[in-house]
Design a protein around this motif. Structure first.
Motif, PDB file in Angstrom:
ATOM      1  N   LYS A 107       0.836  -1.182   0.000  1.00  0.00           N
ATOM      2  CA  LYS A 107       0.000   0.000   0.000  1.00  0.00           C
ATOM      3  C   LYS A 107       0.877   1.240   0.000  1.00  0.00           C
ATOM      4  O   LYS A 107       1.880   1.305   0.707  1.00  0.00           O
ATOM      5  N   TRP A 108       0.482   2.220  -0.772  1.00  0.00           N
ATOM      6  CA  TRP A 108       1.236   3.471  -0.896  1.00  0.00           C
ATOM      7  C   TRP A 108       0.903   4.347   0.308  1.00  0.00           C
ATOM      8  O   TRP A 108      -0.167   4.939   0.393  1.00  0.00           O
ATOM      9  N   LYS A 109       1.854   4.426   1.238  1.00  0.00           N
ATOM     10  CA  LYS A 109       1.632   5.167   2.484  1.00  0.00           C
ATOM     11  C   LYS A 109       2.365   6.506   2.491  1.00  0.00           C
ATOM     12  O   LYS A 109       1.807   7.526   2.887  1.00  0.00           O
ATOM     13  N   ASN A 110       3.636   6.513   2.058  1.00  0.00           N
ATOM     14  CA  ASN A 110       4.442   7.738   2.056  1.00  0.00           C
ATOM     15  C   ASN A 110       4.092   8.560   0.818  1.00  0.00           C
ATOM     16  O   ASN A 110       4.669   8.385  -0.255  1.00  0.00           O
ATOM     17  N   LYS A 111       3.138   9.454   0.963  1.00  0.00           N
ATOM     18  CA  LYS A 111       2.628  10.196  -0.192  1.00  0.00           C
ATOM     19  C   LYS A 111       3.344  11.536  -0.320  1.00  0.00           C
ATOM     20  O   LYS A 111       2.772  12.607  -0.089  1.00  0.00           O
ATOM     21  N   GLU A 112       4.635  11.437  -0.676  1.00  0.00           N
ATOM     22  CA  GLU A 112       5.432  12.641  -0.937  1.00  0.00           C
ATOM     23  C   GLU A 112       5.244  13.052  -2.399  1.00  0.00           C
ATOM     24  O   GLU A 112       5.418  12.238  -3.307  1.00  0.00           O
ATOM     25  N   ARG A 113       4.909  14.303  -2.605  1.00  0.00           N
ATOM     26  CA  ARG A 113       4.777  14.830  -3.959  1.00  0.00           C
ATOM     27  C   ARG A 113       5.637  16.094  -4.067  1.00  0.00           C
ATOM     28  O   ARG A 113       5.565  16.959  -3.203  1.00  0.00           O
ATOM     29  N   VAL A 114       6.432  16.157  -5.125  1.00  0.00           N
ATOM     30  CA  VAL A 114       7.390  17.259  -5.319  1.00  0.00           C
ATOM     31  C   VAL A 114       6.953  18.079  -6.524  1.00  0.00           C
ATOM     32  O   VAL A 114       6.739  17.529  -7.617  1.00  0.00           O
ATOM     33  N   LEU A 115       6.830  19.372  -6.329  1.00  0.00           N
ATOM     34  CA  LEU A 115       6.508  20.293  -7.428  1.00  0.00           C
ATOM     35  C   LEU A 115       7.804  20.863  -7.986  1.00  0.00           C
ATOM     36  O   LEU A 115       8.588  21.481  -7.253  1.00  0.00           O
ATOM     37  N   ILE A 116       8.047  20.648  -9.274  1.00  0.00           N
ATOM     38  CA  ILE A 116       9.271  21.119  -9.941  1.00  0.00           C
ATOM     39  C   ILE A 116       8.863  22.105 -11.022  1.00  0.00           C
ATOM     40  O   ILE A 116       8.215  21.736 -12.004  1.00  0.00           O
ATOM     41  N   PHE A 117       9.221  23.362 -10.857  1.00  0.00           N
ATOM     42  CA  PHE A 117       8.942  24.377 -11.868  1.00  0.00           C
ATOM     43  C   PHE A 117       9.945  25.507 -11.707  1.00  0.00           C
ATOM     44  O   PHE A 117      10.868  25.421 -10.879  1.00  0.00           O
ATOM     45  N   SER A 118       9.793  26.564 -12.506  1.00  0.00           N
ATOM     46  CA  SER A 118      10.817  27.610 -12.550  1.00  0.00           C
ATOM     47  C   SER A 118      10.155  28.957 -12.778  1.00  0.00           C
ATOM     48  O   SER A 118       8.947  29.069 -12.997  1.00  0.00           O
ATOM     49  N   SER A 119      10.985  29.973 -12.737  1.00  0.00           N
ATOM     50  CA  SER A 119      10.548  31.337 -13.057  1.00  0.00           C
ATOM     51  C   SER A 119      10.808  31.620 -14.532  1.00  0.00           C
ATOM     52  O   SER A 119      11.473  30.842 -15.220  1.00  0.00           O
ATOM     53  N   ARG A 120      10.311  32.717 -15.005  1.00  0.00           N
ATOM     54  CA  ARG A 120      10.541  33.092 -16.400  1.00  0.00           C
ATOM     55  C   ARG A 120      11.965  33.638 -16.576  1.00  0.00           C
ATOM     56  O   ARG A 120      12.535  34.192 -15.663  1.00  0.00           O
ATOM     57  N   GLY A 121      12.487  33.432 -17.780  1.00  0.00           N
ATOM     58  CA  GLY A 121      13.821  33.937 -18.072  1.00  0.00           C
ATOM     59  C   GLY A 121      14.915  32.884 -18.017  1.00  0.00           C
ATOM     60  O   GLY A 121      16.091  33.232 -18.104  1.00  0.00           O
ATOM     61  N   ILE A 122      14.565  31.579 -17.900  1.00  0.00           N
ATOM     62  CA  ILE A 122      15.591  30.548 -17.861  1.00  0.00           C
ATOM     63  C   ILE A 122      16.065  30.237 -19.276  1.00  0.00           C
ATOM     64  O   ILE A 122      15.343  30.470 -20.251  1.00  0.00           O
ATOM     65  N   ASN A 123      17.250  29.685 -19.387  1.00  0.00           N
ATOM     66  CA  ASN A 123      17.788  29.331 -20.699  1.00  0.00           C
ATOM     67  C   ASN A 123      17.456  27.872 -21.027  1.00  0.00           C
ATOM     68  O   ASN A 123      16.814  27.168 -20.250  1.00  0.00           O
ATOM     69  N   PHE A 124      17.914  27.408 -22.170  1.00  0.00           N
ATOM     70  CA  PHE A 124      17.564  26.060 -22.627  1.00  0.00           C
ATOM     71  C   PHE A 124      18.182  24.984 -21.740  1.00  0.00           C
ATOM     72  O   PHE A 124      17.571  23.934 -21.499  1.00  0.00           O
ATOM     73  N   ARG A 125      19.386  25.228 -21.210  1.00  0.00           N
ATOM     74  CA  ARG A 125      20.050  24.209 -20.380  1.00  0.00           C
ATOM     75  C   ARG A 125      19.283  23.999 -19.072  1.00  0.00           C
ATOM     76  O   ARG A 125      19.126  22.862 -18.608  1.00  0.00           O
ATOM     77  N   THR A 126      18.795  25.076 -18.487  1.00  0.00           N
ATOM     78  CA  THR A 126      18.006  24.943 -17.259  1.00  0.00           C
ATOM     79  C   THR A 126      16.693  24.225 -17.532  1.00  0.00           C
ATOM     80  O   THR A 126      16.241  23.410 -16.723  1.00  0.00           O
ATOM     81  N   ARG A 127      16.094  24.513 -18.666  1.00  0.00           N
ATOM     82  CA  ARG A 127      14.832  23.844 -19.010  1.00  0.00           C
ATOM     83  C   ARG A 127      15.047  22.338 -19.183  1.00  0.00           C
ATOM     84  O   ARG A 127      14.231  21.519 -18.721  1.00  0.00           O
TER      85      ARG A 127
END
Length: 342
Positions: free
Chosen positions: A46-66
């Motif tokens: 049973k899935w008990k440890n319900k960790e969820r991670v939000l991964i996003f960024s601000s505007r102005g990043i370059n292609f390598r960061t994306r």
């Protein structure tokens, strides 16, 4: 003969037929050629440890960061994505975004001046949170990374012994474990362990590497991505609050670029000073040396000639005329007359 009905007596209704219940298959019965059996799920827990991670960024990043952000989403099946955040918004808004996405951890990439990249790791909503400067980024798409692993598999986390010696590194270790480790029995994860996340402390920075475990001899091959985290501050709250730790060895990118410009300017200024000194030496008056008495020992005096004064004007030389010149003129006249007659 039909039975006679009595007055004010209810007529008897016919009884309903009972539905035939299908006979249960015997335990020894096997499915026919047209029947299919659905295999049970691989992970029965049973899935008990319900960790969820939000991964996003601000505007102005370059292609390598994306690409780096997309690689982390690929390696972490318990992650979620969101649209880019406006740079004018405050960082406290991220807590509300995580609540809307039902996430309790966050990795936020913040870009400044289109060349500096910062990473925030935060525990939503109580904290703590840490801010890093990201350097030396290499993504999964680069040809130098030759490894490969199963998508959605669970990683092993390997930490340097330094993480257990100092308190701020121990706090970061717990934060890394809760964010980067895939929860057990997660619906999108695979029940296999075939790669390792390593966190190494060198030169006051945290070096992140991802290696694949080869089954034959248990050797490691780097997959990617790879990056270096330079710790700036650790805050008590989520994206703010009192400062728990500040890195004394941290130098901002603006200061680093300023020192480089000052060093180049110092070299140029030194060259100009050397040129000025050389010009002063050239223009300066020469130092007069004292006469050496022995310098004229080997000099021999020349014979003195009498001075003659000419009182009479010298005769002019006779002008010698060219005797051949009149003959040439006469020949030219004869040629002209001959041409005219012809």
């Amino acid at each position: 003969a039909a039975a006679k009905r009595k007055r004010d007596a209810a007529s008897p209704r016919p009884k309903k037929r009972a539905k035939e219940t299908p006979t249960a298959p015997q335990p020894d019965a096997r499915p026919g050629p047209e029947e299919y059996s659905i295999p049970p799920p691989v992970s029965q827990g049973k899935w008990k440890n319900k960790e969820r991670v939000l991964i996003f960024s601000s505007r102005g990043i370059n292609f390598r960061t994306r690409h780096l952000m997309q690689d982390l989403r690929t390696l972490m099946p318990h992650s979620k994505a969101d649209t880019k955040m406006d740079r004018k918004d405050q960082l406290f808004v991220i807590n509300e975004v995580c609540e809307m996405k039902n996430c309790n951890k966050c990795i936020f990439f913040e870009a400044k001046k289109k060349q500096d990249l910062y990473m925030w790791l935060s525990n939503i909503p109580q904290g703590p949170s840490a801010k890093f400067l990201v350097q030396n980024v290499h993504t999964l798409a680069e040809l130098k990374m030759t490894g490969n692993c199963l998508r959605g598999s669970r990683p092993l986390l390997s930490f340097d012994p330094t993480f257990d010696k100092e308190p701020h590194y121990a706090l970061l270790k717990e934060l890394f474990i809760q964010i980067f480790s895939t929860p057990q029995y997660h619906p999108k994860s695979q029940p296999f362990v075939d790669h390792v996340f390593t966190f190494t402390v060198t030169d006051e920075r945290i070096w992140f590497r991802n290696y694949q475990i080869i089954e034959e001899d248990a050797s490691l091959v780097e997959i990617g991505p790879r990056f270096v985290l330079n710790l700036i501050k650790i805050f008590q709250g989520s994206f703010g609050g009192p400062t728990l730790y500040e890195n004394p060895h941290y130098q901002s990118p603006n200061m680093h670029r300023r020192l480089l410009r000052l060093s180049v300017a110092a070299k140029f200024r030194e060259k100009q000073q050397v040129k000025e000194v050389q010009m002063i030496k050239k223009k300066g008056s020469k130092v007069l040396m004292e006469e050496d008495p022995t310098e004229v020992v080997f000099e021999t005096p020349a014979e003195e000639k009498p001075v003659e004064i000419q009182l009479v004007k010298p005769e002019s030389k006779p002008i010698v005329k060219d005797k051949k010149k009149p003959r040439k003129i006469q020949r030219k006249k004869q040629k002209k007359l001959f041409r005219a007659e012809a």
